[in-house]
Structure formats: structure tokens, C-alpha cells
Design a protein around this motif. Structure first.
Motif, short mmCIF file in Angstrom:
data_model
loop_
_atom_site.label_atom_id
_atom_site.label_comp_id
_atom_site.label_asym_id
_atom_site.label_seq_id
_atom_site.Cartn_x
_atom_site.Cartn_y
_atom_site.Cartn_z
N PRO A 5 10.01 3.97 -7.88
CA PRO A 5 9.23 5.14 -7.46
C PRO A 5 8.05 5.37 -8.41
CG PRO A 5 11.14 5.84 -8.70
CD PRO A 5 11.25 4.34 -8.56
N HIS A 6 7.01 6.01 -7.90
CA HIS A 6 5.89 6.43 -8.74
C HIS A 6 6.11 7.85 -9.27
CE1 HIS A 6 4.19 3.28 -6.12
NE2 HIS A 6 3.40 3.00 -7.13
N LEU A 7 6.79 8.66 -8.49
CA LEU A 7 7.00 10.07 -8.84
C LEU A 7 8.42 10.46 -8.46
CD1 LEU A 7 5.86 12.88 -9.72
CD2 LEU A 7 5.15 13.20 -7.34
N VAL A 8 9.07 11.20 -9.35
CA VAL A 8 10.41 11.71 -9.11
C VAL A 8 10.35 13.24 -9.13
CG1 VAL A 8 12.79 11.81 -9.93
CG2 VAL A 8 11.49 9.69 -10.16
N ILE A 9 10.97 13.87 -8.14
CA ILE A 9 11.06 15.34 -8.08
C ILE A 9 12.52 15.73 -8.18
CG2 ILE A 9 10.52 17.41 -6.76
CD1 ILE A 9 8.45 15.77 -5.22
N ALA A 40 0.84 -1.20 0.00
CA ALA A 40 0.00 0.00 0.00
C ALA A 40 0.87 1.24 0.00
CB ALA A 40 -0.90 -0.01 1.23
N GLY A 41 0.36 2.30 -0.61
CA GLY A 41 1.05 3.58 -0.60
C GLY A 41 1.84 3.83 -1.86
N PHE A 42 2.34 5.06 -1.97
CA PHE A 42 3.12 5.49 -3.13
C PHE A 42 4.49 5.93 -2.68
CE2 PHE A 42 -1.37 6.29 -4.02
CZ PHE A 42 -1.52 5.60 -5.21
N ARG A 43 5.46 5.81 -3.60
CA ARG A 43 6.83 6.18 -3.31
C ARG A 43 7.23 7.38 -4.16
NH1 ARG A 43 6.12 1.02 -3.35
NH2 ARG A 43 6.69 0.66 -5.51
N ILE A 44 7.71 8.41 -3.48
CA ILE A 44 8.17 9.63 -4.15
C ILE A 44 9.67 9.71 -3.95
CG2 ILE A 44 7.99 12.14 -4.25
CD1 ILE A 44 5.20 11.91 -3.08
N LEU A 45 10.39 9.82 -5.04
CA LEU A 45 11.85 9.89 -5.00
C LEU A 45 12.30 11.31 -5.32
CD1 LEU A 45 14.70 8.60 -4.98
CD2 LEU A 45 14.37 8.07 -7.41
N ALA A 46 13.13 11.90 -4.46
CA ALA A 46 13.68 13.23 -4.68
C ALA A 46 15.18 13.10 -4.96
CB ALA A 46 13.44 14.12 -3.47
N ASN A 47 15.63 13.79 -5.97
CA ASN A 47 17.04 13.76 -6.36
C ASN A 47 17.37 15.09 -7.01
OD1 ASN A 47 19.50 12.02 -6.62
ND2 ASN A 47 19.25 12.52 -8.79
N HIS A 48 18.59 15.56 -6.85
CA HIS A 48 18.92 16.85 -7.47
C HIS A 48 18.97 16.73 -8.99
CE1 HIS A 48 20.63 20.70 -8.39
NE2 HIS A 48 21.65 20.11 -8.99
#
Length: 391
Positions: free
Chosen positions: A246-250, A218-226
Motif C-alpha cells: 500500500p501507499h497509504l494506510v488509514i 498505474a494508480g495508488f493503493r490505500i489500505l484501511a485497517n482498524h
């Protein structure tokens, strides 16, 4: 000072000072109150009520100005002006967005990698004074300007400096009830070969795996990277996405606002397809600058949001903070760019104002001089006529 006390003071000012005062009040106060209201309305009209959402304010690539590369004569003024632009814009964005988390995707300091230890301490103190208030949740990444990784290897000593100041530069934590936030310092350009990339990815995964939900949970994974991921060659980002899923990358780094979608990025090598979001012709960056985007997170599909720089000193007129809302119940995502008019336009307004005031002052002086000479000439003529009349 009360308006009743200010009014008689302004009444005694010359017109030039009144104009300059009005321009300063507009440039330094009114415009930021307008931003706060306009951004709040934009967020509400596009994304609706944030109830049930995990919200982020993205402040990408602030790159506060250093001491070495600025002008020695005017550096104090240019640094102060850049800092005030960041501080006031950030204040307006916080007031409008009211985020649950503030994300800084790296490049915090312009000369972070090359600064000596004493200067680095001063830069970090300036960064804290500009951004780390009031008490809320921050997620701070390090960029290539901070620790290296773009055209040079990552500096392990500088990584340790940043981790002492801001916490882990790689990690995983809950972003909501069932949503997880992952953050990395992954720079594909820093590696000499594919084997080094895979070794770093495996090390990062081993570090994050105990706190990273498995696929299908359950849940979503958001990955942050420069550094941007989906804009890299597939061989560089594929191992990372296949392991972390990940589902979303920022990301930041490019100083531009864009969105990309990768179908099949969790699949084995060669199965992914890349497209801009929303899908428009003209190449992978056809949507730049991205003003807003809405989509729904789905297993197997990776979206990347590239947030623009929030500093006007980065060589682009497209300056913004990013607002991101993710609904935990169904994965609906709403992204909005909170655009700032480049500070260069307001500085140009100052120059125009000074030129107009100087021209108006010169016109008044010439006019006063002409009236004085005319009065002298009239007085001289009268004195001559009186003299002849008496004679």
C-alpha cells in the motif's frame, strides 16, 4: 414556530428560563452550525478545491454506548446524549466535507463483542440511524470491540454477524478511476506466533490478489485497517505490507490523530526505517495530536494516518472526524482533523448555567422576602403612628 410568535412567549418567561433556553440553543444547535462553517473553511484553506481528488470522511471509533456497562438509572440519558453528539457532529462533518466515501475504521459498538444477539441487532439499528444516511458510499470495518482481536481471538460468529449487516470485512474495490481501496481485519495481538500472522496475511492476500494491482501499475493503493500497522513490531506488519504494497494506510484504534512514514516497507526484511510525519523530535508520536498533513504518495514509502475517535466517551478530550483528499493524477495527499470541543465542556456549561440560575433565583427570593418584611415593618410603624395621633 415563527420568531414573531416566539418573542411574546419569551417575554413572559422569567430570566432563569431565558438563560437556560439560550444555553440549550447554543449547545445543541448553534455550535454545530459553527462547526460546519469552520470545518469547511479549514478544509478549503488547507487543502484547496477538491476537484480531481478522491475525498474521504473518516469517522473512527464511534463506539455507540451499550446497555450493560451504562448506569442503570441514568443509562437512557447518557446513551441518548452520546448518540446525539455523534449524530450532530457527523451531520456537520458531512456538510463541511462533502466526501465521496465515508470510512468507519472499526469499533462501531462499545459492547459489540459481548452483546447477545437481540442487543446486537438493536445496536446495529442505532448505528444505521446515526450514520448510514443520506445515500452515499460507505466503507465499514470491524474493530476489536466488534469482533475481537486485541486481547482475545477474533470471534468468527461475530464476524459473520457484521458481514450480514455491513458487507465484507475484507475486500478490495476501486476508490477512483485508477485508485484502489483495500480493507482488512488484521489484529496482530490476536495471533500467538509469527507463523499464525504469516498464515493470516497469506490468506488475506490470496483473497484480495485478483483485485489488487501489481507493483508498478498505474494508480495508488490505500489500505484501511482498524488496528494500527506501523506502530506494531516490524515482524508483525512487514509481511502484510510487503505483499499488499500500500501507499497509504488509514487506521483508528488508538483514539489519537497521528501520522507515520515508513521508508522501504515494501523491501525485504530489515530494510525499513520509521519516522513521524512531519519529522519532529520526541519519538514516533511527537506530532500528536495531528492537526493537518500534506505529502505525496511514492512507491516503496508507506504513510499511515491514525484518525482520532469521534466519540467524547473514549477517555480523551481530543475528539475529531478526519478529512482526507487524495489526488489521483500525482498522489498528493491532504489530511485535516475536524476537531470537536469535547461534550464534557458543554455539559459543564449546563451545570454552571444551572448553578448560576439557582443562585439568581435564590437571590431574588431572598430579596423579595426582605422587601416584603420591610414593607410589613413600615406598615406596622405607620399604623402605630396613626393610632397615637387619633388618641
Amino acid at each position: 414556530m415563527r420568531l414573531s410568535k416566539l418573542r411574546p412567549l419569551l417575554a413572559n418567561w422569567p430570566m432563569e428560563l431565558k438563560i437556560i433556553f439560550g444555553v440549550v440553543v447554543f449547545n445543541e444547535l448553534i455550535i454545530y452550525y459553527y462547526y460546519s462553517w469552520a470545518w469547511w473553511w479549514k478544509i478549503y484553506s488547507i487543502c484547496g478545491s477538491p476537484e480531481g481528488d478522491v475525498t474521504f470522511l473518516i469517522a473512527s471509533d464511534p463506539q455507540i454506548q451499550g446497555y450493560r456497562d451504562e448506569s442503570q438509572a441514568l443509562g437512557w440519558l447518557t446513551r441518548w446524549d452520546a448518540d446525539m453528539f455523534l449524530f450532530k457532529g457527523y451531520s456537520a462533518a458531512l456538510s463541511a466535507a462533502k466526501p465521496s466515501t465515508v470510512l468507519f475504521p472499526g469499533d462501531l459498538i462499545d459492547e459489540g463483542l459481548s452483546a447477545p444477539p437481540a442487543a446486537l441487532s438493536d445496536y446495529m439499528a442505532r448505528f444505521r440511524g446515526l450514520f448510514l444516511w443520506p445515500k452515499r458510499r460507505w466503507l465499514i470495518l470491524a474493530g476489536d470491540n466488534d469482533v475481537g482481536g486485541e486481547a482475545e481471538p477474533v470471534n468468527s460468529g461475530r464476524v459473520a454477524d457484521y458481514e450480514r449487516q455491513f458487507g465484507r470485512l475484507e475486500g478490495s474495490d476501486k476508490a477512483g478511476q485508477s485508485m484502489r481501496m483495500l480493507w482488512l481485519r488484521f489484529y496482530a495481538d490476536a495471533f500467538r506466533c509469527q507463523r499464525e500472522i504469516e498464515r493470516h496475511v497469506a490468506s488475506a492476500y490470496a483473497h484480495l490478489a485478483p483485485n489488487t494491482p501489481e507493483t508498478g501499475s498505474a494508480g495508488f493503493r490505500i489500505l484501511a485497517n482498524h488496528a494500527n500497522l506501523l506502530t506494531q513490531r516490524p515482524t508483525q506488519f512487514r509481511p502484510l505490507l510487503r505483499l499488499l504494497r500500500p501507499h497509504l494506510v488509514i487506521t483508528g484504534h488508538r483514539h489519537r490523530a497521528f501520522a507515520l512514514r515508513c521508508d522501504g516497507c515494501w523491501s525485504p526484511a530489515g530494510a525499513e526505517t520509521m519516522a513521524p510525519y512531519p519529522d519532529k523530535r520526541g519519538g514516533p508520536y511527537a506530532t500528536e495530536p495531528l492537526d493537518s498533513a500534506k505529502f505525496t504518495l511514492t512507491d516503496g514509502i508507506v504513510y499511515e494516518i491514525g484518525s482520532p475517535t469521534c466519540s467524547y466517551r473514549m477517555g480523551t478530550l481530543e475528539v475529531a472526524y478526519g478529512y482526507l483528499a487524495v489526488r489521483e493524477s500525482d498522489g498528493r495527499v491532504c489530511y485535516v482533523s475536524l476537531w470537536l470541543v469535547s461534550r464534557f465542556y458543554w455539559l459543564g456549561l449546563y451545570v454552571l448555567c444551572l448553578l448560576l440560575c439557582a443562585g439568581y433565583w435564590l437571590f431574588r427570593r431572598i430579596r423579595a422576602f426582605g422587601e416584603t418584611e420591610r414593607s410589613r415593618l413600615i406598615a406596622r410603624r405607620r399604623s402605630k403612628s396613626v393610632h397615637f395621633g387619633v388618641a
